[in-house]
Scaffold this motif. Structure first.
Motif, PDB file in Angstrom:
ATOM      1  N   SER A  55      55.754  46.859  37.979  1.00  0.00           N
ATOM      2  CA  SER A  55      56.772  47.523  37.802  1.00  0.00           C
ATOM      3  C   SER A  55      57.338  47.108  36.276  1.00  0.00           C
ATOM      4  CB  SER A  55      57.906  47.140  38.733  1.00  0.00           C
ATOM      5  OG  SER A  55      58.287  45.578  39.019  1.00  0.00           O
ATOM      6  N   PRO A  56      57.491  45.656  35.763  1.00  0.00           N
ATOM      7  CA  PRO A  56      57.953  45.368  34.636  1.00  0.00           C
ATOM      8  C   PRO A  56      57.424  45.940  33.243  1.00  0.00           C
ATOM      9  CG  PRO A  56      57.806  43.503  35.939  1.00  0.00           C
ATOM     10  CD  PRO A  56      57.017  44.366  36.438  1.00  0.00           C
ATOM     11  N   ALA A  57      56.099  45.832  33.561  1.00  0.00           N
ATOM     12  CA  ALA A  57      55.104  46.997  32.573  1.00  0.00           C
ATOM     13  C   ALA A  57      55.045  48.380  32.288  1.00  0.00           C
ATOM     14  CB  ALA A  57      53.705  46.473  32.540  1.00  0.00           C
ATOM     15  N   GLY A  58      55.840  48.652  33.384  1.00  0.00           N
ATOM     16  CA  GLY A  58      55.828  50.254  33.470  1.00  0.00           C
ATOM     17  C   GLY A  58      54.621  50.881  33.285  1.00  0.00           C
ATOM     18  N   SER A  59      54.223  51.904  32.757  1.00  0.00           N
ATOM     19  CA  SER A  59      53.068  52.666  32.527  1.00  0.00           C
ATOM     20  C   SER A  59      52.101  51.973  31.468  1.00  0.00           C
ATOM     21  CB  SER A  59      53.269  54.099  31.734  1.00  0.00           C
ATOM     22  OG  SER A  59      53.874  53.946  30.731  1.00  0.00           O
ATOM     23  N   HIS A  60      52.410  50.761  30.899  1.00  0.00           N
ATOM     24  CA  HIS A  60      51.291  50.327  29.940  1.00  0.00           C
ATOM     25  C   HIS A  60      50.390  49.665  30.686  1.00  0.00           C
ATOM     26  CE1 HIS A  60      54.091  51.085  26.672  1.00  0.00           C
ATOM     27  NE2 HIS A  60      55.103  50.362  27.337  1.00  0.00           N
ATOM     28  N   ALA A  61      49.016  49.583  30.252  1.00  0.00           N
ATOM     29  CA  ALA A  61      47.957  49.035  30.672  1.00  0.00           C
ATOM     30  C   ALA A  61      48.103  47.450  30.520  1.00  0.00           C
ATOM     31  CB  ALA A  61      46.755  49.205  30.036  1.00  0.00           C
ATOM     32  N   VAL A  62      47.812  46.559  31.568  1.00  0.00           N
ATOM     33  CA  VAL A  62      48.013  45.122  31.637  1.00  0.00           C
ATOM     34  C   VAL A  62      46.537  44.523  31.771  1.00  0.00           C
ATOM     35  CG1 VAL A  62      49.097  43.101  32.641  1.00  0.00           C
ATOM     36  CG2 VAL A  62      50.088  45.441  32.483  1.00  0.00           C
ATOM     37  N   THR A  63      46.434  43.598  30.815  1.00  0.00           N
ATOM     38  CA  THR A  63      45.107  42.658  30.837  1.00  0.00           C
ATOM     39  C   THR A  63      45.585  41.341  31.051  1.00  0.00           C
ATOM     40  OG1 THR A  63      45.173  42.437  28.504  1.00  0.00           O
ATOM     41  CG2 THR A  63      43.807  44.240  29.393  1.00  0.00           C
ATOM     42  N   ASN A  75      48.937  40.156  29.519  1.00  0.00           N
ATOM     43  CA  ASN A  75      49.016  40.934  28.275  1.00  0.00           C
ATOM     44  C   ASN A  75      49.281  42.415  28.477  1.00  0.00           C
ATOM     45  OD1 ASN A  75      48.209  38.310  26.802  1.00  0.00           O
ATOM     46  ND2 ASN A  75      46.102  39.020  27.744  1.00  0.00           N
ATOM     47  N   ALA A  76      50.276  42.945  27.858  1.00  0.00           N
ATOM     48  CA  ALA A  76      50.627  44.310  27.732  1.00  0.00           C
ATOM     49  C   ALA A  76      51.428  44.720  26.664  1.00  0.00           C
ATOM     50  CB  ALA A  76      51.538  44.547  28.959  1.00  0.00           C
ATOM     51  N   ASN A  77      50.719  45.851  25.916  1.00  0.00           N
ATOM     52  CA  ASN A  77      51.152  46.295  24.709  1.00  0.00           C
ATOM     53  C   ASN A  77      51.640  45.305  23.550  1.00  0.00           C
ATOM     54  OD1 ASN A  77      51.924  48.498  23.204  1.00  0.00           O
ATOM     55  ND2 ASN A  77      54.198  48.574  24.041  1.00  0.00           N
ATOM     56  N   GLY A  78      50.582  44.126  23.496  1.00  0.00           N
ATOM     57  CA  GLY A  78      50.819  43.604  22.508  1.00  0.00           C
ATOM     58  C   GLY A  78      51.766  42.423  22.785  1.00  0.00           C
ATOM     59  N   CYS A  79      52.240  42.393  23.945  1.00  0.00           N
ATOM     60  CA  CYS A  79      53.222  41.238  24.511  1.00  0.00           C
ATOM     61  C   CYS A  79      52.393  40.394  25.158  1.00  0.00           C
ATOM     62  CB  CYS A  79      54.296  41.926  24.930  1.00  0.00           C
ATOM     63  SG  CYS A  79      55.350  43.093  23.996  1.00  0.00           S
ATOM     64  N   HIS A  80      52.893  38.894  25.348  1.00  0.00           N
ATOM     65  CA  HIS A  80      52.075  38.055  26.352  1.00  0.00           C
ATOM     66  C   HIS A  80      53.217  37.436  27.265  1.00  0.00           C
ATOM     67  CE1 HIS A  80      48.869  38.391  23.374  1.00  0.00           C
ATOM     68  NE2 HIS A  80      49.608  38.224  22.567  1.00  0.00           N
ATOM     69  N   SER A  81      52.821  37.013  28.343  1.00  0.00           N
ATOM     70  CA  SER A  81      53.570  36.392  29.324  1.00  0.00           C
ATOM     71  C   SER A  81      53.299  34.946  29.226  1.00  0.00           C
ATOM     72  CB  SER A  81      53.407  36.937  30.686  1.00  0.00           C
ATOM     73  OG  SER A  81      52.302  36.575  31.071  1.00  0.00           O
ATOM     74  N   ASP A  82      53.998  34.118  29.863  1.00  0.00           N
ATOM     75  CA  ASP A  82      54.053  32.474  29.723  1.00  0.00           C
ATOM     76  C   ASP A  82      52.677  32.504  30.668  1.00  0.00           C
ATOM     77  OD1 ASP A  82      56.401  32.403  28.439  1.00  0.00           O
ATOM     78  OD2 ASP A  82      57.496  32.154  30.056  1.00  0.00           O
ATOM     79  N   TRP A  83      52.302  31.186  30.534  1.00  0.00           N
ATOM     80  CA  TRP A  83      51.054  30.696  31.097  1.00  0.00           C
ATOM     81  C   TRP A  83      51.500  30.155  32.504  1.00  0.00           C
ATOM     82  CZ3 TRP A  83      46.190  31.533  29.615  1.00  0.00           C
ATOM     83  CH2 TRP A  83      46.072  31.862  28.048  1.00  0.00           C
TER      84      TRP A  83
END
Length: 384
Positions: free
Chosen positions: A17-25, A76-84
């Motif tokens: 849900s936080p990423a919405g429609s963006h692909a997440v890796t 990783n989603a749309n050039g943004c990175h989460s915490d480890w």
């Protein structure tokens, strides 16, 4: 971390849900825990980079079973990175122990032998090389249709060959084995049950049945052998000595046909009498007359005339020397000439009932002054 023996898989969950429609890796890394205290900072090793899966296999990196590692995962989603997100992992403590790789049963009289193969690592080697104090918990019971009446028995052993004692003869038993390691209280799941019948002393009724069956088999084999021998004998006899014989006129024709070809027969053979006899005659003798040259002939002596009988005596013909006429064979076929048919001329001969050989000899000796006189004994007298 899902770990079994030396197979390690890092799993994680993610809320989309936080990423919405963006692909997440996702990116997964690991490092030895002792390197975190390094002054230069730890060097993280990337196991999975920018993967869309929710898991990462760490088995190919050969993490030491007795080591302690730190793992982390980042989204990783749309050039943004989460915490480890960090997770400590110790295979010796966290990895589960797998069941035996294989279990085999073999009867040992009234007992059963259980062959146990050690659990295997990711490289197909024995886990006993890593865990020295691994042992097995064996569960066995007598097979019965009533599952509520089952009475299980247990036996623990660190050996790979275990004999289950105090079993009943000629009874079916089922066995299931579990791997155990007490240091971290590890225990595997049980293997699938395997059943085997025990053996023992053979009862007398089975011995009698085996003996009777062997007699029946021997009788059948002998009967089959006799039938085969009789069939072969009958076939050979029918082939070599047929019951239908040739008619007599066929046999006679066959014998006459055989006589037309050269073959060897015994003196007592009756078929030899059917052949015609052959008489062999020698070639007829040929008289040869040599005519000496005219200059070599001596003049006739005076007063030498042929007598009225037309022949000389045998003494004169034998003492006259070589007259130039000889015979290569017998002259019994020559006929005596008739005195009345003697020639009146000096060089002419009148042909009477002479043999062809005499005529030939007269034609070959035209220089003779008197006719050929042939005696009854085959002696030729020639007057020169």
């Amino acid at each position: 971390m899902i770990a079994l023996n030396t197979n390690y898989t890092l799993n994680w969950n993610w809320d989309q849900s936080p990423a919405g429609s963006h692909a997440v890796t996702f990116t997964a890394q690991y490092v030895g825990k002792y390197k975190l205290k390094s002054k230069k900072g730890p060097t993280w090793y990337t196991a999975c980079e920018e993967t869309s899966h929710r898991s990462c296999d760490l088995t190919p990196f050969n993490l030491h079973y007795l080591g302690i590692y730190m793992t982390r995962v980042q989204a990783n989603a749309n050039g943004c990175h989460s915490d480890w997100v960090l997770l400590e992992f110790c295979p010796d403590k966290d990895a589960a122990l797998g069941p035996p790789a294989k279990v085999d049963l073999a009867p040992a009289g009234s007992d059963l032998d259980v062959f146990i193969s050690d659990p295997l690592t990711s490289s197909n080697t024995s886990m006993r090389d890593t865990l020295r104090k691994i042992y097995y918990h064996i569960l066995y019971w007598e097979r019965s249709a009533d599952t509520q009446a089952l009475r299980t028995q247990t036996l623990s052993s660190g050996a790979n060959l275990v004999t289950l004692p105090n079993l009943k003869a000629w009874t079916w038993y089922c066995v299931s084995v579990q791997s155990r390691y007490d240091f971290y209280n590890k225990s595997s799941s049980f293997t699938l049950p395997q059943c085997m019948q025990t053996e023992g002393n053979t009862p007398w009724w089975q011995i009698f049945l085996y003996f009777l069956a062997s007699l029946v088999v021997c009788f059948l084999v002998m009967l089959l052998s006799l039938y085969s021998s009789f069939w072969c004998y009958k076939t050979v006899k029918t082939t070599l000595f047929p019951s239908d014989q040739l008619p007599p006129h066929f046999k006679k024709t066959s014998l006459q046909h055989l006589c037309d070809f050269p073959h060897l027969l015994s003196p007592d053979s009756e078929s030899e009498q059917l052949c015609d006899k052959v008489t062999v005659y020698a070639d007829p003798a040929v008289l040869e007359v040599h005519n000496p040259p005219a200059e070599a002939l001596p003049p006739p002596p005076s007063g030498l005339e042929p007598d009225s009988s037309g022949r000389h005596s045998r003494q004169d013909s034998s003492s006259s020397g070589d007259s130039g006429v000889y015979s290569t064979g017998g002259s019994s076929n020559l006929q005596q000439p008739n005195n009345s048919q003697s020639s009146t001329g000096a060089g002419d001969f009148q042909h009477g009932p002479f043999d062809p050989e005499q005529v030939k000899m007269q034609e070959m000796t035209p220089g003779l002054k008197s006719p050929l006189l042939i005696t009854d004994e085959g002696i030729v007298d020639i007057c020169i």
